[in-house]
Write an enzyme that holds these catalytic residues in place. Structure first.
Site, mmCIF file in Angstrom:
data_model
loop_
_atom_site.group_PDB
_atom_site.id
_atom_site.type_symbol
_atom_site.label_atom_id
_atom_site.label_comp_id
_atom_site.label_asym_id
_atom_site.label_seq_id
_atom_site.Cartn_x
_atom_site.Cartn_y
_atom_site.Cartn_z
ATOM 1 N N CYS A 90 -1.292 -29.528 49.398
ATOM 2 C CA CYS A 90 -0.650 -29.934 48.101
ATOM 3 C C CYS A 90 0.697 -30.649 48.982
ATOM 4 O O CYS A 90 0.974 -29.987 49.135
ATOM 5 C CB CYS A 90 -1.118 -29.975 47.056
ATOM 6 N N SER A 129 -7.205 -31.051 36.218
ATOM 7 C CA SER A 129 -6.611 -29.265 35.919
ATOM 8 C C SER A 129 -5.369 -29.151 35.714
ATOM 9 O O SER A 129 -4.524 -30.302 35.858
ATOM 10 C CB SER A 129 -6.514 -28.991 37.722
ATOM 11 N N CYS A 164 7.044 -33.220 41.545
ATOM 12 C CA CYS A 164 6.345 -32.365 40.487
ATOM 13 C C CYS A 164 7.389 -31.712 39.653
ATOM 14 O O CYS A 164 8.071 -31.220 40.389
ATOM 15 C CB CYS A 164 5.503 -31.547 40.544
ATOM 16 N N CYS A 206 -9.320 -36.841 44.716
ATOM 17 C CA CYS A 206 -8.404 -35.575 44.694
ATOM 18 C C CYS A 206 -7.214 -36.387 44.280
ATOM 19 O O CYS A 206 -7.100 -37.316 44.952
ATOM 20 C CB CYS A 206 -7.967 -35.078 45.252
ATOM 21 N N CYS A 211 5.718 -24.769 40.888
ATOM 22 C CA CYS A 211 5.012 -23.429 41.652
ATOM 23 C C CYS A 211 5.352 -23.188 42.504
ATOM 24 O O CYS A 211 4.968 -23.809 43.110
ATOM 25 C CB CYS A 211 3.234 -23.971 41.210
ATOM 26 N N GLU A 240 1.511 -32.583 38.015
ATOM 27 C CA GLU A 240 0.701 -31.917 36.578
ATOM 28 C C GLU A 240 0.674 -33.406 35.870
ATOM 29 O O GLU A 240 1.162 -34.120 35.496
ATOM 30 C CB GLU A 240 2.396 -31.606 36.025
ATOM 31 N N GLU A 264 -0.357 -38.397 47.673
ATOM 32 C CA GLU A 264 -1.105 -38.384 48.113
ATOM 33 C C GLU A 264 -2.177 -38.602 48.178
ATOM 34 O O GLU A 264 -2.414 -38.228 46.443
ATOM 35 C CB GLU A 264 -0.709 -37.304 48.660
ATOM 36 N N ASN A 308 -3.950 -21.347 50.955
ATOM 37 C CA ASN A 308 -3.928 -22.756 52.555
ATOM 38 C C ASN A 308 -2.721 -22.227 52.723
ATOM 39 O O ASN A 308 -1.739 -22.781 52.282
ATOM 40 C CB ASN A 308 -4.372 -23.743 51.821
ATOM 41 N N CYS A 347 3.370 -23.650 46.021
ATOM 42 C CA CYS A 347 2.501 -25.440 46.565
ATOM 43 C C CYS A 347 4.106 -26.162 46.767
ATOM 44 O O CYS A 347 5.178 -25.940 46.780
ATOM 45 C CB CYS A 347 2.331 -25.723 44.859
HETATM 46 S S1 SF4 Z 1 -0.128 -26.373 41.802
HETATM 47 FE FE1 SF4 Z 1 -0.027 -28.656 40.744
HETATM 48 S S2 SF4 Z 1 1.933 -28.466 38.647
HETATM 49 FE FE2 SF4 Z 1 2.291 -26.358 40.878
HETATM 50 S S3 SF4 Z 1 4.253 -27.774 41.759
HETATM 51 FE FE3 SF4 Z 1 2.429 -28.109 42.296
HETATM 52 S S4 SF4 Z 1 1.613 -29.925 41.899
HETATM 53 FE FE4 SF4 Z 1 2.874 -28.999 40.405
#
Ligand code: SF4
Length: 350
Positions: A336, A195, A110, A103, A114, A164, A90, A293, A117
């Site tokens: 995301c 970031s 990933c 972005c 997290c 990341e 994306e 969000n 996410c």
């Molecule tokens: S917030 Fe960023 S680093 Fe954390 S799992 Fe999602 S994509 Fe990966």
């Protein structure tokens, strides 16, 4: 066939020389691709036939394909891009005042995991190549010209999409060199922000990275809460993270941005403000609050507007630069990794 977008200009010049070609053609090729956005090699009028044949025989100029795009009521555009091997990523274009920011993603999925996410739930499939990172920006640059307005220009980049970026250090570094290169996209250093979730060994290598803005996804100044949100905090806790942050070369008057996802009852309390103030240096830090969000199935909730406002004002009152980033594109699955999941689940846009 390797992508031509994998190369920095210097690498392309070296490759041309090692194959008996003129190194100055690298500048001309960069100008055609990144300045004029001309991918039809037949149109490269000042590039010799010999160089063009060499490029055609050895390299691909294929860009990712837009398989879906949607525009939010607030002007945010979200794109789902299909890569050469069929994987999807994306990317989002966000308008704000006189800026148009893309972005971009650095990985398919990933590995950081997290807990807030959506991408984190998908695991890491693979790193993007340098050409795929560069190509994402080039593709959207061309798409906007063709579909919105010939003068529409992306002005800023944030590495805040899927992945990341420091986990894919070398490829992201190469793409960044192309974004900054005066013969490439020619963006200013302050127009690019990377970031990171806090990959300490790679943060320590940032002295060797182009000097762009750095943002740290902090999300809590308490180890226990941060570990709950970001498992990476087990390996690299706040002490190790902040030791590494000290090694980031900061030009005069530039500050590190700390991203802070505000989650109801988890990290939005007075004790969280106290912990932040103990951890952060007022002069060298900027705090960017991001109200969580909510997405279908997420276990966390967004704080009330009153609480968000209070959190910001309290930090401002204590001398910190603190702003609230409003979530954008809520109506087009903006979390995301959410778009990719929906696409894979039901092939929504086939
Ligand atoms: S917030 Fe960023 S680093 Fe954390 S799992 Fe999602 S994509 Fe990966």
């Amino acid at each position: 066939m390797q992508s031509l977008f994998d190369f920095t200009r210097e690498e392309l010049a070296e490759t041309l020389v090692s194959h008996g070609q003129n190194k100055f053609a690298a500048k001309q090729i960069f100008d055609w691709i990144y300045k004029k956005n001309q991918l039809d090699i037949n149109e490269w009028s000042n590039v010799s036939k010999k160089v063009k044949e060499f490029i055609l025989q050895n390299y691909s100029l294929e860009l990712p394909e837009v398989v879906w795009q949607g525009e939010s009521v607030d002007g945010t555009r979200k794109f789902l891009l299909k890569l050469k091997d069929g994987e999807t990523i994306e990317t989002v274009v966000i308008p704000a005042k006189n800026r148009l920011t893309q972005c971009i993603s650095s990985q398919v999925g990933c590995a950081i995991g997290c807990t807030f996410c959506h991408t984190g739930t998908q695991g890491l499939t693979r790193h993007l190549t340098a050409g795929e990172v560069t190509g994402q920006f080039l593709k959207i640059t061309i798409w906007l010209k063709e579909n919105v307005h010939p003068e529409e220009r992306l002005t800023n980049i944030v590495y805040m999409g899927q992945g990341e970026p420091l986990h894919n250090y070398e490829n992201v570094k190469k793409a960044t060199i192309n974004f900054l290169d005066d013969f490439g996209f020619g963006l200013g250093q302050r127009r690019i922000t990377l970031s990171t979730s806090g990959l300490v060994p790679k943060i320590k290598m940032l002295h060797d990275f182009p000097p762009i803005n750095i943002a740290i996804s902090l999300h809590s100044a308490k180890n226990s809460t941060r570990t709950q949100l970001m498992p990476i905090n087990k390996a690299y806790d706040l002490k190790r993270l902040f030791e590494a942050i000290k090694s980031i070369p900061l030009k005069a008057h530039r500050r590190i941005t700390y991203e802070y996802l505000l989650i109801r009852d988890l990290n939005d309390q007075d004790s969280d403000i106290e912990a932040l103030c103990e951890l952060l240096n007022r002069k060298e830090s900027k705090v960017n609050l991001i109200p969580f969000n909510e997405y279908p199935g997420s276990e966390y909730k967004q704080p009330t507007q009153k609480r968000i406002q209070y959190f910001m004002e309290e930090l401002n009152r204590r001398g910190y630069t603190c702003t609230v980033r409003q979530t954008k594109g809520d109506d087009i699955l903006a979390a995301c990794g959410q778009l990719k999941s929906e696409y894979e689940k039901v092939n929504l846009w086939d």
